[in-house]
Motif scaffolding. Structure first.
Motif, mmCIF file in Angstrom:
data_model
loop_
_atom_site.group_PDB
_atom_site.id
_atom_site.type_symbol
_atom_site.label_atom_id
_atom_site.label_comp_id
_atom_site.label_asym_id
_atom_site.label_seq_id
_atom_site.Cartn_x
_atom_site.Cartn_y
_atom_site.Cartn_z
ATOM 1 N N GLY A 89 -38.223 -54.932 -17.378
ATOM 2 C CA GLY A 89 -38.155 -54.053 -18.533
ATOM 3 C C GLY A 89 -38.468 -52.630 -18.126
ATOM 4 N N ALA A 90 -38.310 -51.718 -19.079
ATOM 5 C CA ALA A 90 -38.543 -50.307 -18.783
ATOM 6 C C ALA A 90 -39.307 -49.632 -19.909
ATOM 7 C CB ALA A 90 -37.218 -49.585 -18.568
ATOM 8 N N VAL A 91 -40.179 -48.725 -19.519
ATOM 9 C CA VAL A 91 -40.812 -47.818 -20.468
ATOM 10 C C VAL A 91 -39.907 -46.593 -20.528
ATOM 11 C CG1 VAL A 91 -42.822 -46.406 -21.014
ATOM 12 C CG2 VAL A 91 -43.135 -48.640 -19.940
ATOM 13 N N VAL A 92 -39.205 -46.459 -21.644
ATOM 14 C CA VAL A 92 -38.289 -45.344 -21.880
ATOM 15 C C VAL A 92 -38.856 -44.553 -23.047
ATOM 16 C CG1 VAL A 92 -35.928 -44.703 -22.532
ATOM 17 C CG2 VAL A 92 -36.312 -46.749 -21.132
ATOM 18 N N SER A 93 -38.884 -43.246 -22.920
ATOM 19 C CA SER A 93 -39.418 -42.443 -24.020
ATOM 20 C C SER A 93 -38.381 -41.448 -24.518
ATOM 21 C CB SER A 93 -40.695 -41.718 -23.579
ATOM 22 O OG SER A 93 -40.417 -40.851 -22.506
ATOM 23 N N ASP A 94 -38.688 -40.851 -25.661
ATOM 24 C CA ASP A 94 -37.847 -39.776 -26.181
ATOM 25 C C ASP A 94 -38.528 -38.447 -25.850
ATOM 26 O OD1 ASP A 94 -39.905 -39.459 -28.062
ATOM 27 O OD2 ASP A 94 -38.687 -40.054 -29.773
ATOM 28 N N PRO A 145 -34.862 -56.783 -9.172
ATOM 29 C CA PRO A 145 -35.468 -56.408 -10.447
ATOM 30 C C PRO A 145 -35.033 -55.043 -10.990
ATOM 31 C CG PRO A 145 -37.103 -57.474 -9.089
ATOM 32 C CD PRO A 145 -35.883 -57.274 -8.225
ATOM 33 N N ARG A 146 -35.009 -54.017 -10.150
ATOM 34 C CA ARG A 146 -34.627 -52.678 -10.630
ATOM 35 C C ARG A 146 -33.174 -52.669 -11.103
ATOM 36 N NH1 ARG A 146 -37.355 -48.091 -9.062
ATOM 37 N NH2 ARG A 146 -37.996 -49.190 -7.176
ATOM 38 N N ALA A 147 -32.297 -53.342 -10.364
ATOM 39 C CA ALA A 147 -30.883 -53.425 -10.753
ATOM 40 C C ALA A 147 -30.733 -54.192 -12.064
ATOM 41 C CB ALA A 147 -30.066 -54.080 -9.644
ATOM 42 N N ALA A 148 -31.516 -55.261 -12.237
ATOM 43 C CA ALA A 148 -31.476 -56.034 -13.488
ATOM 44 C C ALA A 148 -31.906 -55.170 -14.665
ATOM 45 C CB ALA A 148 -32.379 -57.256 -13.374
ATOM 46 N N CYS A 149 -32.928 -54.369 -14.464
ATOM 47 C CA CYS A 149 -33.417 -53.491 -15.523
ATOM 48 C C CYS A 149 -32.323 -52.504 -15.941
ATOM 49 C CB CYS A 149 -34.675 -52.763 -15.045
ATOM 50 S SG CYS A 149 -35.473 -51.794 -16.328
ATOM 51 N N ARG A 205 -28.020 -50.944 -19.868
ATOM 52 C CA ARG A 205 -26.596 -50.684 -20.105
ATOM 53 C C ARG A 205 -26.012 -51.696 -21.099
ATOM 54 N NH1 ARG A 205 -25.646 -50.517 -15.241
ATOM 55 N NH2 ARG A 205 -25.027 -52.654 -14.852
ATOM 56 N N GLU A 206 -26.299 -52.988 -20.887
ATOM 57 C CA GLU A 206 -25.716 -54.025 -21.741
ATOM 58 C C GLU A 206 -26.313 -54.038 -23.144
ATOM 59 O OE1 GLU A 206 -24.782 -57.265 -18.182
ATOM 60 O OE2 GLU A 206 -26.288 -57.747 -19.688
ATOM 61 N N GLU A 207 -27.618 -53.941 -23.253
ATOM 62 C CA GLU A 207 -28.274 -54.105 -24.552
ATOM 63 C C GLU A 207 -28.371 -52.822 -25.373
ATOM 64 O OE1 GLU A 207 -32.030 -56.072 -24.028
ATOM 65 O OE2 GLU A 207 -31.062 -57.987 -23.622
ATOM 66 N N LEU A 208 -28.385 -51.656 -24.699
ATOM 67 C CA LEU A 208 -28.539 -50.388 -25.411
ATOM 68 C C LEU A 208 -27.321 -49.474 -25.297
ATOM 69 C CD1 LEU A 208 -32.183 -49.554 -24.282
ATOM 70 C CD2 LEU A 208 -31.466 -50.659 -26.405
ATOM 71 N N GLY A 209 -26.411 -49.808 -24.393
ATOM 72 C CA GLY A 209 -25.232 -48.981 -24.208
ATOM 73 C C GLY A 209 -25.524 -47.658 -23.525
ATOM 74 N N ILE A 210 -26.587 -47.599 -22.723
ATOM 75 C CA ILE A 210 -26.915 -46.346 -22.032
ATOM 76 C C ILE A 210 -26.993 -46.551 -20.522
ATOM 77 C CG2 ILE A 210 -28.155 -45.310 -23.982
ATOM 78 C CD1 ILE A 210 -30.791 -46.098 -22.572
ATOM 79 N N GLU A 211 -26.533 -45.563 -19.793
ATOM 80 C CA GLU A 211 -26.720 -45.510 -18.342
ATOM 81 C C GLU A 211 -27.996 -44.709 -18.140
ATOM 82 O OE1 GLU A 211 -25.042 -46.815 -15.769
ATOM 83 O OE2 GLU A 211 -23.465 -47.710 -16.982
ATOM 84 N N GLN A 212 -29.001 -45.341 -17.587
ATOM 85 C CA GLN A 212 -30.292 -44.680 -17.421
ATOM 86 C C GLN A 212 -30.832 -44.990 -16.037
ATOM 87 O OE1 GLN A 212 -31.548 -42.508 -19.300
ATOM 88 N NE2 GLN A 212 -33.699 -42.395 -18.825
ATOM 89 N N ALA A 213 -31.212 -43.955 -15.314
ATOM 90 C CA ALA A 213 -31.833 -44.160 -14.005
ATOM 91 C C ALA A 213 -33.163 -44.884 -14.202
ATOM 92 C CB ALA A 213 -32.064 -42.821 -13.314
ATOM 93 N N VAL A 214 -33.397 -45.883 -13.376
ATOM 94 C CA VAL A 214 -34.641 -46.647 -13.442
ATOM 95 C C VAL A 214 -35.533 -46.157 -12.307
ATOM 96 C CG1 VAL A 214 -35.664 -48.947 -13.307
ATOM 97 C CG2 VAL A 214 -33.486 -48.611 -14.493
ATOM 98 N N GLY A 215 -36.709 -45.669 -12.678
ATOM 99 C CA GLY A 215 -37.627 -45.077 -11.718
ATOM 100 C C GLY A 215 -38.565 -46.086 -11.085
ATOM 101 N N PRO A 216 -39.755 -45.628 -10.709
ATOM 102 C CA PRO A 216 -40.686 -46.477 -9.967
ATOM 103 C C PRO A 216 -41.254 -47.637 -10.780
ATOM 104 C CG PRO A 216 -41.676 -44.345 -10.434
ATOM 105 C CD PRO A 216 -40.259 -44.273 -10.903
ATOM 106 N N LEU A 217 -41.703 -48.641 -10.049
ATOM 107 C CA LEU A 217 -42.371 -49.790 -10.656
ATOM 108 C C LEU A 217 -43.697 -49.349 -11.258
ATOM 109 C CD1 LEU A 217 -42.417 -52.935 -10.999
ATOM 110 C CD2 LEU A 217 -43.778 -52.972 -8.894
ATOM 111 N N LEU A 218 -43.942 -49.749 -12.494
ATOM 112 C CA LEU A 218 -45.210 -49.459 -13.168
ATOM 113 C C LEU A 218 -46.133 -50.661 -13.140
ATOM 114 C CD1 LEU A 218 -43.846 -47.581 -16.324
ATOM 115 C CD2 LEU A 218 -44.789 -46.562 -14.228
ATOM 116 N N PHE A 275 -40.602 -51.045 -15.168
ATOM 117 C CA PHE A 275 -40.275 -49.813 -14.455
ATOM 118 C C PHE A 275 -40.363 -48.606 -15.388
ATOM 119 C CE2 PHE A 275 -38.136 -53.221 -12.226
ATOM 120 C CZ PHE A 275 -38.406 -52.930 -10.894
ATOM 121 N N ASP A 276 -40.449 -47.436 -14.784
ATOM 122 C CA ASP A 276 -40.385 -46.192 -15.550
ATOM 123 C C ASP A 276 -38.919 -45.916 -15.841
ATOM 124 O OD1 ASP A 276 -40.408 -43.596 -16.557
ATOM 125 O OD2 ASP A 276 -42.000 -42.948 -15.193
#
Length: 151
Positions: free
Chosen positions: A13-18, A47-51, A56-69, A87-88
């Motif tokens: 999973g990812a911590v994504v913020s606005d 794991p990072r690729a899965a995140c 992309r699949e669930e939210l429809g966004i291309e988002q860079a996945v950063g470091p492991l949290l 991940f961040d």
């Protein structure tokens, strides 16, 4: 297959913020409560690729996945163990936040919530340690390892 040889599940999973510092949470259609965006790691997938794939699949966004949290080991009696990697996921601009398109088979809704407002009414109590560790790791840059034993 004996309990000693049971397979271990894994998800990312990812911590994504606005832009206001609020955290994106999602409500799955298949279980109660809210989660960080993410999901199951497929066989042979990192794991990072899965995140990134799940974002992309669930939210429809291309988002860079950063470091492991957080790396969390979750054990549920009768269901086995599960490795959970958080991940961040960075920050979404207002336009990108508004462009989120949920995969309706997986997610019922999403929202951005101030970190201090993420409490037991939103997340399953056993997972609160992993969430808190992820938010702390994002704030101070120090990854965490968490063990969660669901009773």
């Amino acid at each position: 297959m004996s309990a000693a040889h049971a397979r271990v599940g894994a998800s990312a999973g990812a911590v994504v913020s606005d832009e206001d510092g609020r955290v994106l949470i999602v409500k799955p259609t298949y279980k109660p409560g809210w989660n960080l965006p993410g999901g199951h790691i497929d066989e042979g997938e990192l794991p990072r690729a899965a995140c990134a794939r799940e974002l992309r699949e669930e939210l429809g966004i291309e988002q860079a996945v950063g470091p492991l949290l957080v790396s969390a080991w979750v054990t549920v009696p009768g269901r086995g163990s599960h490795a959970y990697y958080v991940f961040d996921g960075g920050t979404l601009t207002r336009d990108r936040s508004e462009s989120i398109a949920l995969q309706p088979e997986e997610l019922a809704e999403h929202r951005f919530v101030a970190p201090q407002d993420i409490g037991p009414e939103l997340i399953p109590a056993p997972m609160s340690a992993a969430w808190e560790a992820a938010l702390a790791a994002r704030a101070d840059g120090q990854p965490r390892y968490v063990e969660v034993a669901v009773r």
